[in-house]
Design a protein around this motif. Structure first.
Motif, short mmCIF file in Angstrom:
data_model
loop_
_atom_site.label_atom_id
_atom_site.label_comp_id
_atom_site.label_asym_id
_atom_site.label_seq_id
_atom_site.Cartn_x
_atom_site.Cartn_y
_atom_site.Cartn_z
N ASN A 123 -34.48 -22.15 -6.30
CA ASN A 123 -34.48 -22.71 -7.64
C ASN A 123 -33.05 -22.57 -8.15
OD1 ASN A 123 -35.04 -23.63 -10.18
ND2 ASN A 123 -36.15 -21.79 -10.82
N ARG A 124 -32.35 -23.69 -8.26
CA ARG A 124 -30.93 -23.69 -8.65
C ARG A 124 -30.10 -22.81 -7.72
NH1 ARG A 124 -32.68 -23.16 -14.74
NH2 ARG A 124 -33.05 -25.37 -15.16
N ASN A 125 -30.33 -22.99 -6.44
CA ASN A 125 -29.62 -22.27 -5.37
C ASN A 125 -29.86 -20.77 -5.37
OD1 ASN A 125 -28.57 -24.49 -4.07
ND2 ASN A 125 -26.69 -24.50 -5.28
N GLU A 126 -30.91 -20.30 -6.00
CA GLU A 126 -31.32 -18.90 -5.96
C GLU A 126 -32.70 -18.82 -5.35
OE1 GLU A 126 -29.63 -16.12 -6.98
OE2 GLU A 126 -27.90 -17.41 -7.34
N PRO A 127 -32.94 -17.85 -4.45
CA PRO A 127 -34.27 -17.73 -3.86
C PRO A 127 -35.32 -17.45 -4.94
CG PRO A 127 -32.71 -16.28 -2.74
CD PRO A 127 -32.03 -16.84 -3.94
N ALA A 128 -36.36 -18.29 -4.98
CA ALA A 128 -37.44 -18.11 -5.95
C ALA A 128 -38.60 -17.36 -5.28
CB ALA A 128 -37.91 -19.45 -6.49
N PHE A 129 -38.89 -17.72 -4.03
CA PHE A 129 -39.87 -17.00 -3.23
C PHE A 129 -39.73 -17.40 -1.78
CE2 PHE A 129 -42.13 -20.86 -4.45
CZ PHE A 129 -42.84 -21.20 -3.33
N TYR A 130 -40.41 -16.65 -0.92
CA TYR A 130 -40.35 -16.90 0.51
C TYR A 130 -41.75 -17.23 1.02
CZ TYR A 130 -35.75 -14.77 0.27
OH TYR A 130 -34.44 -14.50 -0.05
#
Length: 53
Positions: free
Chosen positions: A7-14
């Motif tokens: 989400n916006r180049n940040e991990p949101a979940f795996y």
């Protein structure tokens, strides 16, 4: 194979396959048990007879 959802180049979940997740949880449980054993390894022991059980 695990997949990261960004989400916006940040991990949101795996997303992890069920078999890998289960293996991860089993490993985590093993590590917790090892830590508990090491914590208790110097505790005093109580000798009992098998007949007393």
């Amino acid at each position: 194979m695990p997949v990261a959802i960004l989400n916006r180049n940040e991990p949101a979940f795996y997303c992890v396959p069920a078999k890998e997740y289960e293996a991860l949880m089993n490993r985590l449980e093993d590590l917790e048990l090892i830590a508990l054993c090491k914590e208790r390894e110097n505790d005093p022991t109580i000798k009992v007879s098998i007949d007393d059980l």
